[in-house]
Design an enzyme around this catalytic site. Sequence first.
Site, short mmCIF file in Angstrom:
data_model
loop_
_atom_site.label_atom_id
_atom_site.label_comp_id
_atom_site.label_asym_id
_atom_site.label_seq_id
_atom_site.Cartn_x
_atom_site.Cartn_y
_atom_site.Cartn_z
CE LYS A 147 -4.10 -2.10 2.13
NZ LYS A 147 -5.11 -1.98 3.22
CE1 TYR B 278 -9.50 -2.60 -0.07
CE2 TYR B 278 -8.52 -0.78 -1.29
CZ TYR B 278 -8.39 -1.86 -0.43
OH TYR B 278 -7.15 -2.21 0.05
CG PHE C 294 -13.35 2.24 6.51
CD1 PHE C 294 -12.85 1.56 5.41
CD2 PHE C 294 -14.01 1.52 7.49
CE1 PHE C 294 -13.02 0.19 5.27
CE2 PHE C 294 -14.20 0.14 7.36
CZ PHE C 294 -13.69 -0.51 6.24
NE ARG D 175 -6.82 -12.16 5.47
CZ ARG D 175 -7.49 -11.01 5.34
NH1 ARG D 175 -7.36 -10.27 4.25
NH2 ARG D 175 -8.27 -10.59 6.30
NE ARG E 197 -2.69 -5.28 7.25
CZ ARG E 197 -3.81 -5.86 6.85
NH1 ARG E 197 -4.37 -6.79 7.58
NH2 ARG E 197 -4.37 -5.50 5.71
CG ASN F 129 -3.91 -1.93 6.78
OD1 ASN F 129 -3.78 -1.62 5.60
ND2 ASN F 129 -4.94 -2.62 7.22
CG HIS G 220 -5.45 -6.15 -0.36
ND1 HIS G 220 -6.71 -6.16 0.18
CD2 HIS G 220 -5.47 -7.07 -1.37
CE1 HIS G 220 -7.46 -7.03 -0.50
NE2 HIS G 220 -6.74 -7.59 -1.44
CD GLU H 113 -9.01 -8.97 -3.86
OE1 GLU H 113 -9.88 -8.59 -3.08
OE2 GLU H 113 -7.90 -9.42 -3.48
#
Length: 138
Positions: free
Chosen positions: A9, A49, A57, A85, A102, A112, A115, A126
Site C-alpha cells: 500500500k 474496494y 471509511f 493473511r 502490519r 496498514n 492488502h 482481484e
Amino acid sequence: VQRTFSIVKPDATRRNLTGAINAKLEAAGLRIIAQKRIHLTKAQAGVFYAVHKERPFYDELCEFMSSEPIVVQVLEGEDAIAKNREVMGATNPAQAAEGTIRKEFALSIGENSIHGSDAPETAAVEIAYFFSGLELVG
Ligand code: GTP
Ligand code: MG
C-alpha cells in the site's frame, strides 16, 4: 498450490518498504510470480474496494489507495491465502501479532501497509482486475 493477490500500500511504498515486505512474504514461503508498480485513480480504487462501499471509511480508503503508487502482486504457494493473511497480521496494527508485516510496518488501521485476498473467489477476481494470464509466471 494456491494463488493470492497482494498490494504493497501507499504508506509502505512511500517509506521504501517494498523490499522489506517482499522479504517477509518470501520468508513465509510465498513466491512472487507477478509484480508491478502502478498508481490507481480514485475511481479504480473504488471499483477494487466496492465490497466496502457502505462502510464509513470507504471514501478515506479510496483516497488513500490512490494517493501514491502501490505495488500489486500475485503470490503462489501452499495455502497461499491463509499463509499470506498470517504474515500480514491483523487489520489493526495494534492487534497484530509480533513479527507480522502490519505489526512491524503499519501506521494505523487505515494505512496498514499491505492488502491480501481473503478467499479463493476474491483472489481470482482481484488477480484478474490487475493482471493478464501472460503476466503470471509461476
Ligand atoms: P485488506 O487486506 O486490505 O482487505 O485488509 P483486511 O481484510 O485486513 O481488512 P478489511 O477488508 O476489513 O478492510 C479493508 C481495508 O480498509 C483495511 O486493510 C484498511 O486499510 C481499511 N480499513 C478497515 N477498517 C478501517 C477503519 O476503521 N478506518 C479506516 N480509515 N480504514 C479502515
Ligand atoms: Mg479485506
